[in-house]
Write a protein that holds these residues in place. Sequence first.
Motif, mmCIF file in Angstrom:
data_model
loop_
_atom_site.group_PDB
_atom_site.id
_atom_site.type_symbol
_atom_site.label_atom_id
_atom_site.label_comp_id
_atom_site.label_asym_id
_atom_site.label_seq_id
_atom_site.Cartn_x
_atom_site.Cartn_y
_atom_site.Cartn_z
ATOM 1 N N VAL A 92 1.271 -1.319 0.340
ATOM 2 C CA VAL A 92 -0.394 -0.090 -0.207
ATOM 3 C C VAL A 92 1.097 1.539 -0.186
ATOM 4 N N CYS A 93 1.502 1.345 1.076
ATOM 5 C CA CYS A 93 3.041 2.368 0.764
ATOM 6 C C CYS A 93 3.503 2.647 -0.598
ATOM 7 N N VAL A 94 4.170 2.018 -1.454
ATOM 8 C CA VAL A 94 3.631 1.691 -2.642
ATOM 9 C C VAL A 94 3.376 2.262 -3.578
ATOM 10 N N LEU A 95 2.151 1.716 -3.445
ATOM 11 C CA LEU A 95 1.227 2.533 -4.353
ATOM 12 C C LEU A 95 1.008 3.243 -4.044
ATOM 13 N N VAL A 96 0.916 4.263 -2.686
ATOM 14 C CA VAL A 96 0.268 5.196 -2.674
ATOM 15 C C VAL A 96 1.551 6.541 -3.208
ATOM 16 N N MET A 97 2.734 5.863 -2.629
ATOM 17 C CA MET A 97 3.926 6.990 -3.720
ATOM 18 C C MET A 97 3.748 7.126 -4.650
ATOM 19 N N PHE A 98 3.874 5.538 -5.762
ATOM 20 C CA PHE A 98 3.654 5.954 -7.516
ATOM 21 C C PHE A 98 2.062 6.178 -7.792
ATOM 22 N N ALA A 99 1.042 5.901 -7.253
ATOM 23 C CA ALA A 99 -0.780 6.418 -7.812
ATOM 24 C C ALA A 99 -0.301 7.434 -9.026
ATOM 25 N N PRO A 100 0.320 8.610 -8.396
ATOM 26 C CA PRO A 100 0.146 9.835 -9.197
ATOM 27 C C PRO A 100 0.587 9.704 -10.530
ATOM 28 N N SER A 101 2.816 9.068 -10.368
ATOM 29 C CA SER A 101 3.503 8.444 -11.699
ATOM 30 C C SER A 101 2.392 7.755 -12.393
ATOM 31 N N LEU A 102 1.701 6.734 -11.659
ATOM 32 C CA LEU A 102 0.636 6.109 -12.474
ATOM 33 C C LEU A 102 -0.155 6.490 -13.557
ATOM 34 N N LEU A 103 -1.255 6.911 -12.893
ATOM 35 C CA LEU A 103 -2.607 8.030 -13.594
ATOM 36 C C LEU A 103 -2.119 8.673 -14.330
ATOM 37 N N LEU A 104 -0.586 8.968 -14.549
ATOM 38 C CA LEU A 104 -0.349 9.899 -15.639
ATOM 39 C C LEU A 104 0.044 9.074 -17.068
ATOM 40 N N TYR A 105 -0.387 7.413 -17.178
ATOM 41 C CA TYR A 105 -0.532 6.936 -18.735
ATOM 42 C C TYR A 105 -1.722 6.492 -18.240
ATOM 43 N N LEU A 106 -2.779 6.804 -17.698
ATOM 44 C CA LEU A 106 -4.018 6.417 -17.955
ATOM 45 C C LEU A 106 -4.627 8.528 -18.545
#
Length: 293
Positions: A166-180
């Motif tokens: 969950v910590c890793v997901l919270v960390m990278f969530a904004p970056s991952l959403l850039l691909y959508l």
Amino acid sequence: MGAVYKRELKSLMTDIYGFLLAAVVLLGVGMTMYKINLYYGFADASYNQMGWGEYALCLMIPLVCMKSVTGDRKQGTDVLYRTLPLSTTVVVLGKFFALLTVLALPIAVMSLYPLLLSAFGEVNFLSAYSAILLYFFLGAALIALCMFLSSLTRHMILSAIVGIAVCVLVMFAPSLLLYLPFTPVISLVGFAVLAALIAVAAWLFTKNIPATVITAMILFIPLGTLYVLDAVLQWQLFEGLLYLVASYVSPFQQFQNSVSDGIFDLFSVTVMVSFAVFFLFLTVRSMNRRRLS
């Protein structure tokens, strides 16, 4: 609260977990410091907590919270807390402040780095110490999150694995959403999934179907209404809204933005503190539910 704080702090400091947290955090920050300050010859210490320092928090805080929260259930200490005239809020806050104290130990060591580097070049002390303080607030937010996750299970290993994920997901969530795509439909789907998770959480906490249905209606009806109005009136409110919200509520994103700008942003601190308070509240609710069951 003092008794809980002293017991938890003693437990953390007499076991390997507290020292391991300090060692790994200092190792992560030290690796970034070596790359920026020693390898590239850049004296400023403002960016040392970014990168490996953030990864260290993601790895170690779930392990320490596993020991403090889930470990109590395994050892039966939570039964002792229930028999004492202490509210659940006092117990949770005692644990939280004990964990903050353990985190403050490597933070205190980091405070010496700008002074040491100033002997080799120009150091922006304001930016450097702002970054260190923001790093502490980031750690506090993650501690609250991992305490809540640890309160949901009796299994220490599962608690640690879920916490790290969950910590890793919270960390990278904004970056991952850039691909959508930044389309309104993507934002609608994202908020609908979040609303569904909140409704499931309401069911897990209350075991009350009417309360769960009411929670779902409160979330889904305004969401659907706003989406229809946005489409009809062409407000373009939902366009890129999912990424925008994720960026604002992510403590990692707020930390990175403030450190990159070289400022102590009160908005970022407010987000991190609010994040911590929210998950501490959920931890109290989770532990209360277990106490009454």
